[in-house]
Write a protein that holds these residues in place. Sequence first.
Motif, PDB file in Angstrom:
ATOM      1  N   UNK A  42       0.869  -1.173   0.000  1.00  0.00           N
ATOM      2  CA  UNK A  42       0.000   0.000   0.000  1.00  0.00           C
ATOM      3  C   UNK A  42       0.908   1.226   0.000  1.00  0.00           C
ATOM      4  N   UNK A  43       0.687   2.126  -0.964  1.00  0.00           N
ATOM      5  CA  UNK A  43       1.535   3.311  -1.107  1.00  0.00           C
ATOM      6  C   UNK A  43       1.029   4.516  -0.331  1.00  0.00           C
ATOM      7  N   UNK A  44      -0.277   4.544  -0.058  1.00  0.00           N
ATOM      8  CA  UNK A  44      -0.879   5.718   0.564  1.00  0.00           C
ATOM      9  C   UNK A  44      -2.172   5.331   1.261  1.00  0.00           C
ATOM     10  N   UNK A  45      -2.436   5.972   2.402  1.00  0.00           N
ATOM     11  CA  UNK A  45      -3.707   5.816   3.107  1.00  0.00           C
ATOM     12  C   UNK A  45      -4.412   7.165   3.118  1.00  0.00           C
ATOM     13  N   UNK A  46      -5.660   7.185   2.665  1.00  0.00           N
ATOM     14  CA  UNK A  46      -6.497   8.385   2.728  1.00  0.00           C
ATOM     15  C   UNK A  46      -7.571   8.161   3.777  1.00  0.00           C
ATOM     16  N   UNK A  47      -7.722   9.112   4.690  1.00  0.00           N
ATOM     17  CA  UNK A  47      -8.783   9.041   5.695  1.00  0.00           C
ATOM     18  C   UNK A  47      -9.766  10.161   5.417  1.00  0.00           C
TER      19      UNK A  47
END
Length: 137
Positions: free
Chosen positions: A31-36
């Motif tokens: 996973x390259x990025x987490x958006x919340x």
Amino acid sequence: MKIAVEGCMHGDLDKVYDTIKYIENTRNIKIDLLLCCGDFQAVRNEKDMDSLNVPPKYREMKSFWKYYSGQEVAPVPTIFIGGNHEASNYLWELYYGGWAAPNIYFLGFAGVVKFGNIRIGGLSGIYNARNYCLGWV
């Protein structure tokens, strides 16, 4: 690029990051990025709970404070917007956006950033018809 999208973390970063690790391990991906997408609850200390827009019986420290203090570091770059359940005193300090903790970025009350070759924009808050025209209080 692989992007994970989380609804409401409510300050429980440990649980979300553990889930990301599980997904990475079971699917053999990174996973390259987490958006919340709101209700991140960046609560740094007991005093922040005074400005947390949550009924007192539901106020908990959860795990953001460990990332803020540097005790833990987010294992994946994380970008978030504010929702209706936030520690507003801290997010006001980052009104135009900024690093809430190492590897954790708040988009501000309205912001756009570039991550790799994608542009990400967000508006913090919540739509509520009866309060929509009131503006910021």
